[in-house]
Each structure stands twice: as C-alpha cells, then as structure tokens.
Design an enzyme around this catalytic site. Sequence first.
Site: not given
Length: 246
Positions: A12, A134, A147
């Site tokens: 990514g 995150s 998520y």
Amino acid sequence: MRFTDKCVVILGGNAGIGLAAARQFAAEGARLALTGRNEQTLHAAAQECGALAVRADMGNVAQTRAALAEIEQALGGIDVLFVNAGVGGFAMVPEVTEDFWDQIHTVNLRGAFFAIQHALPLLRDGGAIVITGSIGSVAAVPGNVAYAAAKAGLRAMARIVAKELLPRRIRVNLISPGPTDTEIFKRDASAEEIAGMRDMLSSVVPIGRMGTAEEVASAALFLASNEASFINGVDLYVDGGCLELG
Ligand SMILES: NC(=O)c1ccc[n+]([C@@H]2O[C@H](COP(=O)([O-])OP(=O)(O)OC[C@H]3O[C@@H](n4cnc5c(N)ncnc54)[C@H](OP(=O)(O)O)[C@@H]3O)[C@@H](O)[C@H]2O)c1
C-alpha cells in the site's frame, strides 16, 4: 540516510501515508518495492521513488504471495516490511452487513496477517516490520465497529508476531494514526462533504488540525530504523493527542 541499501517493501505504497513513506525511504537511500491496486498511481509512485512496483490486491492472499516472490527475485531479502494498505468504511451496528464486515476485514486484518506470514522467510534477521493500525482500535467511535475490530485485531496480532520473532531480532511495531488528511475519507464524497469532514475531524484533535501523511510516515520510518532499536511490540499513537489528551 538511515536506510542506505536497505530493502524496504511497502504494501500500500501508492497513496496517502504509504506514498509519503515511500518518498521518505527513497530519500534516505532505500531500495524500494511498492504494492497497491491502482495501476496508474502505482506506476507514478514507482517512477518518482525509483521503486519496483508490483500490482497486488491485499485482499487476495495468492496475489500478495506472488508479489512478495517477485520482490524477492528483484531485490533479494527484505530488511523492512511496512504493512500499510487499508480501507475504511462506516456503518452503525444494526447496518453492518456480512459483506461490509468482510470487505474491511479481508484487507485490513486477514490480508495483513497473511502478508506478514508469507514475508517471514524473506525477512532478514535483525529487520523490522511496521504495521499501520489506527487509534480507532481503542476509541469508541459510533459507526466504526468493523474497522475498529480489524485494527484491534492487527494490534493483538502484532504483539504475538513480535514475540515469535524475538529469536530472529526482527522488531514488530504499529503506528496508529489519528485523523490524517489522505484520500481515505474523501473517496466518493463531494467537495462540500470533504470540507465538512475536515472541519469535524480537525475539531476532535487536541492540537486543532488533522495530521499529514508525511507526519505519520515519519513515525513509521523512525520505528523501522535503528533509532528504534530498543522499541518492540509498541503501538505508537500519531494522533495530535487524540487518545491521551482528548
Ligand atoms: N487517514 C486516516 O485518517 C487514517 C487513520 C487511521 C489509520 N489509517 C490507516 O492508514 C493506512 C493508510 O491509509 P491512508 O490514510 O494513507 O489512505 P489512502 O490514501 O486511501 O491509501 C491507502 C493505501 O492502501 C492501499 N490499499 C487499499 N486497499 C488495498 C488493497 N485491497 N490491496 C492493496 N492495496 C490497498 C491503497 O492502494 P490503492 O489506492 O491502489 O488501493 C493505498 O496505497 C490504512 O491502513 C488506514 O486504515 C488512516
């Protein structure tokens, strides 16, 4: 030049935080390989950073394995693996469908785990793995359940991988960004919606603004470098104080 002649792989690496990291690793002498799905941005990132680009969908384990094999052929072993690819999406608990859950988990958790598993034989002893988590993994944000669960899974997984890799002196750490100004929250949104989200997200950050991709990437490079040689198994919040001061 902390990464002169080091082989660095960014899963990514063609947008946002991953692209910012690619630029910084390249500027510090790394031999780079990047993956992503978008052919155009992948090619542009590779050109700009002098990197090898391999198109691979992180949600497809066979593609990731093939990409890693191609990277090994071209660069040899891996010194730094930055597992950064991720997708976002919001749905309140009653609205979460199995498809929505799977879309997020297939890339963010399952894809990341099997990428690390397949990279293990290619990683050089003494190397480093950095994973993008995150702050959503520990913050109770309504609508973020799928998520958050995936990122919390990454956090749990990273500590176990770190422990299993102790004999090989491979350090494994997470960076956990807070609201960061990248494409992830802008896709499929109008200019007005983006401006509204930027204002809302800035207002929840104690230092009063969103982070930049470069600021988060700098933290990833730090953890990947020898400057962090005594740091292992941590989750570093790069969030303008959201979790500790919010
Ligand atoms: N921005 C934030 O506020 C924030 C906050 C916390 C955590 N994060 C995490 O930070 C990481 C990077 O996100 P970003 O903010 O930089 O977003 P971004 O600009 O959307 O970049 C996402 C990157 O992940 C790649 N990617 C996504 N799905 C992929 C897949 N299935 N296979 C291969 N590559 C894939 C993208 O490549 P393609 O474009 O080619 O798909 C791109 O390189 C993610 O893990 C995200 O969850 C971001």
